[in-house]
Design a protein around this motif. Structure first.
Motif, PDB file in Angstrom:
ATOM      1  N   ARG A 251      17.035   7.177  -6.073  1.00 30.59           N
ATOM      2  CA  ARG A 251      15.466   6.684  -5.445  1.00 30.59           C
ATOM      3  C   ARG A 251      15.071   5.466  -6.564  1.00 30.59           C
ATOM      4  NH1 ARG A 251      13.083  10.672  -2.228  1.00 30.59           N
ATOM      5  NH2 ARG A 251      10.727   9.531  -3.200  1.00 30.59           N
ATOM      6  N   PRO A 252      16.325   4.102  -6.208  1.00 26.13           N
ATOM      7  CA  PRO A 252      15.915   3.478  -6.943  1.00 26.13           C
ATOM      8  C   PRO A 252      14.867   2.581  -7.057  1.00 26.13           C
ATOM      9  CG  PRO A 252      17.486   2.593  -5.964  1.00 26.13           C
ATOM     10  CD  PRO A 252      17.342   4.115  -5.179  1.00 26.13           C
ATOM     11  N   ARG A 253      13.967   2.353  -8.472  1.00 27.44           N
ATOM     12  CA  ARG A 253      12.353   1.610  -7.669  1.00 27.44           C
ATOM     13  C   ARG A 253      12.616   1.185  -8.815  1.00 27.44           C
ATOM     14  NH1 ARG A 253      13.298   6.748  -8.729  1.00 27.44           N
ATOM     15  NH2 ARG A 253      12.364   6.549  -6.524  1.00 27.44           N
ATOM     16  N   ARG A 254      11.917  -0.508  -9.328  1.00 26.38           N
ATOM     17  CA  ARG A 254      11.139  -1.259 -10.192  1.00 26.38           C
ATOM     18  C   ARG A 254      10.175  -1.199 -10.319  1.00 26.38           C
ATOM     19  NH1 ARG A 254      15.026  -5.943 -11.753  1.00 26.38           N
ATOM     20  NH2 ARG A 254      17.278  -4.897 -11.370  1.00 26.38           N
ATOM     21  N   LEU A 255       9.479  -0.392 -12.095  1.00 23.65           N
ATOM     22  CA  LEU A 255       8.172  -1.135 -12.748  1.00 23.65           C
ATOM     23  C   LEU A 255       7.398  -2.333 -12.966  1.00 23.65           C
ATOM     24  CD1 LEU A 255       9.241   1.761 -11.675  1.00 23.65           C
ATOM     25  CD2 LEU A 255       7.007   2.810 -12.920  1.00 23.65           C
ATOM     26  N   GLY A 256       7.783  -2.970 -12.137  1.00 24.76           N
ATOM     27  CA  GLY A 256       6.982  -3.786 -12.870  1.00 24.76           C
ATOM     28  C   GLY A 256       5.398  -3.901 -14.871  1.00 24.76           C
ATOM     29  N   VAL A 257       5.746  -4.653 -15.596  1.00 20.02           N
ATOM     30  CA  VAL A 257       4.726  -4.315 -16.736  1.00 20.02           C
ATOM     31  C   VAL A 257       4.394  -5.327 -17.408  1.00 20.02           C
ATOM     32  CG1 VAL A 257       4.691  -2.143 -18.763  1.00 20.02           C
ATOM     33  CG2 VAL A 257       6.136  -1.868 -17.010  1.00 20.02           C
ATOM     34  N   VAL A 258       3.619  -5.808 -17.616  1.00 16.64           N
ATOM     35  CA  VAL A 258       2.833  -6.912 -18.547  1.00 16.64           C
ATOM     36  C   VAL A 258       2.235  -5.993 -19.879  1.00 16.64           C
ATOM     37  CG1 VAL A 258       1.161  -8.250 -18.285  1.00 16.64           C
ATOM     38  CG2 VAL A 258       2.610  -8.781 -15.938  1.00 16.64           C
ATOM     39  N   VAL A 259       2.683  -6.806 -20.917  1.00 17.92           N
ATOM     40  CA  VAL A 259       1.405  -6.674 -22.028  1.00 17.92           C
ATOM     41  C   VAL A 259       0.652  -8.129 -22.420  1.00 17.92           C
ATOM     42  CG1 VAL A 259       1.327  -5.530 -23.910  1.00 17.92           C
ATOM     43  CG2 VAL A 259       3.465  -4.580 -22.740  1.00 17.92           C
ATOM     44  N   PRO A 260      -0.710  -7.719 -22.107  1.00 14.75           N
ATOM     45  CA  PRO A 260      -1.695  -8.610 -23.097  1.00 14.75           C
ATOM     46  C   PRO A 260      -1.336  -9.204 -24.591  1.00 14.75           C
ATOM     47  CG  PRO A 260      -3.048  -6.735 -23.088  1.00 14.75           C
ATOM     48  CD  PRO A 260      -1.399  -6.972 -22.378  1.00 14.75           C
ATOM     49  N   SER A 261      -1.898 -10.088 -24.792  1.00 17.28           N
ATOM     50  CA  SER A 261      -1.366 -10.071 -26.315  1.00 17.28           C
ATOM     51  C   SER A 261      -2.106  -9.381 -26.646  1.00 17.28           C
ATOM     52  CB  SER A 261      -2.048 -11.769 -26.277  1.00 17.28           C
ATOM     53  OG  SER A 261      -3.405 -12.027 -25.672  1.00 17.28           O
ATOM     54  N   ASP A 262      -3.235  -9.008 -26.994  1.00 20.06           N
ATOM     55  CA  ASP A 262      -4.362  -7.766 -27.669  1.00 20.06           C
ATOM     56  C   ASP A 262      -3.156  -6.568 -26.668  1.00 20.06           C
ATOM     57  OD1 ASP A 262      -6.123  -6.091 -28.677  1.00 20.06           O
ATOM     58  OD2 ASP A 262      -7.626  -7.124 -28.566  1.00 20.06           O
ATOM     59  N   PRO A 263      -2.736  -6.097 -27.720  1.00 22.68           N
ATOM     60  CA  PRO A 263      -2.729  -5.011 -26.841  1.00 22.68           C
ATOM     61  C   PRO A 263      -3.668  -4.100 -26.108  1.00 22.68           C
ATOM     62  CG  PRO A 263      -0.886  -5.279 -27.945  1.00 22.68           C
ATOM     63  CD  PRO A 263      -1.676  -6.744 -28.425  1.00 22.68           C
ATOM     64  N   SER A 264      -5.005  -3.536 -27.582  1.00 28.33           N
ATOM     65  CA  SER A 264      -5.571  -2.702 -26.884  1.00 28.33           C
ATOM     66  C   SER A 264      -6.193  -3.086 -26.211  1.00 28.33           C
ATOM     67  CB  SER A 264      -6.743  -2.905 -28.313  1.00 28.33           C
ATOM     68  OG  SER A 264      -7.353  -4.417 -28.546  1.00 28.33           O
ATOM     69  N   GLU A 265      -6.599  -4.270 -24.418  1.00 29.17           N
ATOM     70  CA  GLU A 265      -7.080  -4.256 -23.632  1.00 29.17           C
ATOM     71  C   GLU A 265      -5.881  -3.637 -22.585  1.00 29.17           C
ATOM     72  OE1 GLU A 265      -6.964  -8.795 -23.054  1.00 29.17           O
ATOM     73  OE2 GLU A 265      -8.405  -9.037 -25.448  1.00 29.17           O
ATOM     74  N   GLY A 266      -5.100  -2.604 -22.788  1.00 30.41           N
ATOM     75  CA  GLY A 266      -4.649  -1.596 -21.720  1.00 30.41           C
ATOM     76  C   GLY A 266      -3.336  -2.401 -21.114  1.00 30.41           C
ATOM     77  N   VAL A 267      -1.946  -2.047 -21.087  1.00 25.38           N
ATOM     78  CA  VAL A 267      -1.443  -2.520 -21.002  1.00 25.38           C
ATOM     79  C   VAL A 267      -1.075  -2.396 -19.088  1.00 25.38           C
ATOM     80  CG1 VAL A 267       1.496  -2.268 -20.228  1.00 25.38           C
ATOM     81  CG2 VAL A 267       0.427  -1.682 -22.431  1.00 25.38           C
ATOM     82  N   ARG A 268      -0.229  -3.107 -18.424  1.00 25.26           N
ATOM     83  CA  ARG A 268      -0.740  -3.778 -17.070  1.00 25.26           C
ATOM     84  C   ARG A 268       0.252  -2.847 -15.963  1.00 25.26           C
ATOM     85  NH1 ARG A 268      -3.604  -8.123 -19.037  1.00 25.26           N
ATOM     86  NH2 ARG A 268      -1.600  -9.309 -17.917  1.00 25.26           N
ATOM     87  N   VAL A 269       0.489  -2.182 -15.585  1.00 26.21           N
ATOM     88  CA  VAL A 269       2.118  -2.115 -14.023  1.00 26.21           C
ATOM     89  C   VAL A 269       1.921  -1.958 -12.412  1.00 26.21           C
ATOM     90  CG1 VAL A 269       3.091   0.016 -14.182  1.00 26.21           C
ATOM     91  CG2 VAL A 269       2.055   0.336 -16.137  1.00 26.21           C
ATOM     92  N   SER A 270       2.284  -2.451 -12.115  1.00 30.59           N
ATOM     93  CA  SER A 270       2.248  -3.006 -10.689  1.00 30.59           C
ATOM     94  C   SER A 270       3.611  -2.420 -10.325  1.00 30.59           C
ATOM     95  CB  SER A 270       2.672  -4.829 -11.044  1.00 30.59           C
ATOM     96  OG  SER A 270       0.901  -5.260 -11.655  1.00 30.59           O
ATOM     97  N   GLY A 271       3.040  -2.179  -8.988  1.00 31.46           N
ATOM     98  CA  GLY A 271       3.609  -1.715  -7.460  1.00 31.46           C
ATOM     99  C   GLY A 271       3.174  -1.923  -6.137  1.00 31.46           C
ATOM    100  N   THR A 272       4.068  -0.853  -4.802  1.00 26.60           N
ATOM    101  CA  THR A 272       3.160  -0.905  -4.104  1.00 26.60           C
ATOM    102  C   THR A 272       3.529   0.629  -3.919  1.00 26.60           C
ATOM    103  OG1 THR A 272       3.417  -1.829  -2.315  1.00 26.60           O
ATOM    104  CG2 THR A 272       5.564  -1.453  -2.819  1.00 26.60           C
ATOM    105  N   ALA A 273       2.524   0.962  -2.289  1.00 27.33           N
ATOM    106  CA  ALA A 273       3.872   2.000  -2.394  1.00 27.33           C
ATOM    107  C   ALA A 273       3.273   2.414  -0.580  1.00 27.33           C
ATOM    108  CB  ALA A 273       2.390   3.341  -2.875  1.00 27.33           C
ATOM    109  N   THR A 274       4.376   3.341  -0.592  1.00 29.45           N
ATOM    110  CA  THR A 274       4.372   3.631   1.130  1.00 29.45           C
ATOM    111  C   THR A 274       3.680   4.607   1.892  1.00 29.45           C
ATOM    112  OG1 THR A 274       5.914   1.370   1.057  1.00 29.45           O
ATOM    113  CG2 THR A 274       6.192   3.273   3.027  1.00 29.45           C
ATOM    114  N   ARG A 275       3.634   5.178   3.388  1.00 29.87           N
ATOM    115  CA  ARG A 275       2.868   6.272   3.530  1.00 29.87           C
ATOM    116  C   ARG A 275       4.304   7.213   3.446  1.00 29.87           C
ATOM    117  NH1 ARG A 275      -1.826   8.261   7.468  1.00 29.87           N
ATOM    118  NH2 ARG A 275      -1.291  10.576   6.972  1.00 29.87           N
ATOM    119  N   ILE A 276       4.361   8.683   3.581  1.00 33.70           N
ATOM    120  CA  ILE A 276       5.189   9.404   4.157  1.00 33.70           C
ATOM    121  C   ILE A 276       5.254  10.310   5.394  1.00 33.70           C
ATOM    122  CG2 ILE A 276       6.885  11.607   3.142  1.00 33.70           C
ATOM    123  CD1 ILE A 276       6.612  10.479   0.502  1.00 33.70           C
TER     124      ILE A 276
END
Length: 278
Positions: A251-276
C-alpha cells in the motif's frame, strides 16, 4: 441522533492504497464507550470523531480498536478532506487531547496539518534494549549517524534509524512484548526509518497498543520525525522531505513534511484522502 460513519484512506488517491481511517463528522451526543465501540467495529488503526463547536472549530477524539489516542495524523487528514468535500475548503482549528492543531484544505483537496509544538529526548538505553529485543534486532543494525531518540508532535514515538533498507523490509516482532513496553511508556508507534538520501526517509510503524501490527502511514510519526531531524541538524536545506511508507505492505504512499525555521511553531504534514465505498 444517527451518527454516520465514513471510511476514507489518507495519503492516497487510490481507495486500495493509503492508510484507512474511520470518520464521524458530527459526534455530538456520543459517549466514550460508543466511540470506542465504533472504532473497534470499523477496525482501522484509528477512527476520528469530530465534535463541532459554536466558534467553527472542532473538538476531536481519536480511537484505535483498543484505546483512545491523543492524536492521529492520518485520521486528521482524512477527516478534514471529508469535511471539506461537504462544506468547502478552508482552514479549521482542531482541539485534540494533545493540543490545538490547525488544518487547511486547498481547492485541490490536499490537507496540511500543523502539529502541536514538538519535543525530542534521548531514548533511555534500557528502553532501547527492550525495543530491540522485542523487534529481534541487533544494535549494530542501527545507523550510528542518526542515533535513537524519543520524538513528539502530538504523540510520543521512539525513532530508530537502520543502516540498510533490507532490515526495514524484514519486520516480524514480538507483538505482546512490544505492546507491554509501549503501554508502560505511553508510546503510540515505533518509527523505524531508513534514510535513502537527504530528503527521502522510508518508514514503518509498529502499532501494537492499537491492536494493529503496523500503521501503514503515520502522520503523527512523520511530524515527530521532522522534529527529530531538526534536533539532529539533519534536515535538507529546504527543510522539507518525503516519507515513503507502506511499500512493504503493498500500500505505497508518500507523506510530505515541512519543518519551519522555528520548529516550536509546529511541523507541517500534507496529503490527500479518498473515500472508501462501503
Amino acid at each position: 441522533m444517527n451518527h454516520e460513519v465514513l471510511r476514507y484512506t489518507a495519503f492516497s488517491v487510490d481507495p486500495q492504497g493509503g492508510n484507512p481511517a474511520g470518520i464521524v463528522l458530527d459526534a455530538r451526543g456520543m459517549g466514550e464507550a460508543e466511540m470506542q465501540r465504533i472504532a473497534a467495529e470499523v477496525g482501522y488503526s484509528e477512527t476520528a470523531f469530530l465534535l463541532p463547536r459554536e466558534d467553527g472549530a472542532f473538538d476531536v477524539r481519536y480511537y484505535s480498536p483498543r484505546a483512545e489516542v491523543s492524536f492521529c495524523g492520518h485520521a486528521t487528514i482524512a477527516a478534514m478532506v471529508a469535511h471539506a468535500q461537504r462544506h468547502g475548503p478552508g482552514t479549521r482549528l482542531l482541539h485534540t487531547r494533545a493540543g490545538a492543531v490547525r488544518v487547511g484544505v486547498d481547492d485541490a483537496g490536499v490537507a496540511t496539518l500543523t502539529s502541536v509544538s514538538p519535543d525530542v529526548k534521548v531514548l533511555d538505553p534500557a528502553d532501547l534494549a527492550a525495543v530491540l529485543a522485542a523487534l529481534d534486532w541487533e544494535a549494530d543494525e542501527l545507523d550510528d549517524a542518526l542515533p535513537p531518540a524519543l520524538a513528539y508532535a502530538g504523540a510520543w514515538h521512539p525513532i530508530l534509524f537502520v543502516r540498510e533498507r533490507t532490515r526495514l523490509a524484514r519486520l516480524d516482532y514480538d507483538f505482546d512484548a512490544l505492546a507491554r513496553l509501549m503501554a508502560e511508556r505511553g508510546w503510540t508507534t515505533v518509527d523505524l526509518v531508513w534514510r535513502e538520501n537527504a530528503d527521502t526517509f522510508h518508514a514503518r510503524n509498529p502499532f501494537p497498543p492499537g491492536g494493529v501490527v503496523e500503521d501503514p502511514a503515520t502522520g503523527a510519526a512523520a511530524a515527530a520525525l521532522g522534529a527529530y531531524l531538526a534536533w539532529r541538524g539533519a534536515l535538507p536545506p529546504q527543510r522539507r522531505f518525503l516519507v515513503p511508507q507502506g511499500e512493504d505492505l503493498g500500500r505505497p504512499r508518500r507523506l510530505g513534511v515541512v519543518v519551519p525555521s522555528d520548529p516550536s511553531e509546529g511541523v507541517r504534514v500534507s496529503g490527500t484522502a479518498t473515500r472508501i465505498q462501503g
